[in-house]
Design a protein around this motif. Structure first.
Motif, PDB file in Angstrom:
ATOM      1  N   THR A  19     -27.775 -30.474 -40.326  1.00  0.00           N
ATOM      2  CA  THR A  19     -28.859 -31.348 -39.914  1.00  0.00           C
ATOM      3  C   THR A  19     -30.167 -30.672 -40.299  1.00  0.00           C
ATOM      4  N   LEU A  20     -31.251 -31.406 -40.235  1.00  0.00           N
ATOM      5  CA  LEU A  20     -32.549 -30.830 -40.518  1.00  0.00           C
ATOM      6  C   LEU A  20     -32.850 -29.678 -39.561  1.00  0.00           C
ATOM      7  N   ALA A  21     -32.576 -29.889 -38.292  1.00  0.00           N
ATOM      8  CA  ALA A  21     -32.821 -28.847 -37.293  1.00  0.00           C
ATOM      9  C   ALA A  21     -31.997 -27.593 -37.582  1.00  0.00           C
ATOM     10  N   GLU A  22     -30.730 -27.764 -37.965  1.00  0.00           N
ATOM     11  CA  GLU A  22     -29.884 -26.610 -38.282  1.00  0.00           C
ATOM     12  C   GLU A  22     -30.412 -25.867 -39.505  1.00  0.00           C
ATOM     13  N   ALA A  23     -30.865 -26.616 -40.512  1.00  0.00           N
ATOM     14  CA  ALA A  23     -31.388 -25.995 -41.728  1.00  0.00           C
ATOM     15  C   ALA A  23     -32.649 -25.196 -41.430  1.00  0.00           C
ATOM     16  N   VAL A  24     -33.542 -25.771 -40.635  1.00  0.00           N
ATOM     17  CA  VAL A  24     -34.774 -25.075 -40.271  1.00  0.00           C
ATOM     18  C   VAL A  24     -34.441 -23.776 -39.545  1.00  0.00           C
ATOM     19  N   GLY A  25     -33.518 -23.836 -38.618  1.00  0.00           N
ATOM     20  CA  GLY A  25     -33.116 -22.636 -37.901  1.00  0.00           C
ATOM     21  C   GLY A  25     -32.452 -21.612 -38.791  1.00  0.00           C
ATOM     22  N   ARG A  26     -31.684 -22.091 -39.745  1.00  0.00           N
ATOM     23  CA  ARG A  26     -30.932 -21.181 -40.613  1.00  0.00           C
ATOM     24  C   ARG A  26     -31.821 -20.447 -41.615  1.00  0.00           C
ATOM     25  N   VAL A  27     -32.852 -21.124 -42.157  1.00  0.00           N
ATOM     26  CA  VAL A  27     -33.709 -20.446 -43.141  1.00  0.00           C
ATOM     27  C   VAL A  27     -34.609 -19.418 -42.481  1.00  0.00           C
ATOM     28  N   GLY A  28     -34.887 -19.562 -41.204  1.00  0.00           N
ATOM     29  CA  GLY A  28     -35.686 -18.582 -40.480  1.00  0.00           C
ATOM     30  C   GLY A  28     -37.175 -18.797 -40.627  1.00  0.00           C
ATOM     31  N   SER A  29     -37.909 -18.173 -39.745  1.00  0.00           N
ATOM     32  CA  SER A  29     -39.351 -18.412 -39.663  1.00  0.00           C
ATOM     33  C   SER A  29     -40.127 -17.909 -40.875  1.00  0.00           C
ATOM     34  N   LYS A  30     -39.704 -16.810 -41.475  1.00  0.00           N
ATOM     35  CA  LYS A  30     -40.433 -16.292 -42.642  1.00  0.00           C
ATOM     36  C   LYS A  30     -40.325 -17.250 -43.820  1.00  0.00           C
ATOM     37  N   TRP A  31     -39.130 -17.732 -44.104  1.00  0.00           N
ATOM     38  CA  TRP A  31     -38.947 -18.687 -45.193  1.00  0.00           C
ATOM     39  C   TRP A  31     -39.569 -20.031 -44.847  1.00  0.00           C
TER      40      TRP A  31
END
Length: 54
Positions: A19-31
């Protein structure tokens, strides 16, 4: 995953079973912080998004 976010391709995320939320969490805050600038760089001067292969 980051490319799908930069290029605004939620269908790519769905194909990866994220999901979009999972992708955002997976790439991390720096990316995640780099995504808006990367999207701007990939935009043509006339404001049209860069062509992507589908």
């Amino acid at each position: 995953m980051a490319a799908a976010l930069v290029l605004n391709q939620p269908d790519w995320l769905a194909e990866m079973h994220y999901t979009l939320a999972e992708a955002v969490g997976r790439v991390g805050s720096k990316w995640l912080a780099l995504i808006p600038e990367a999207a701007r760089i990939l935009t043509y001067e006339d404001g049209q998004p860069a062509a992507t292969e589908t």
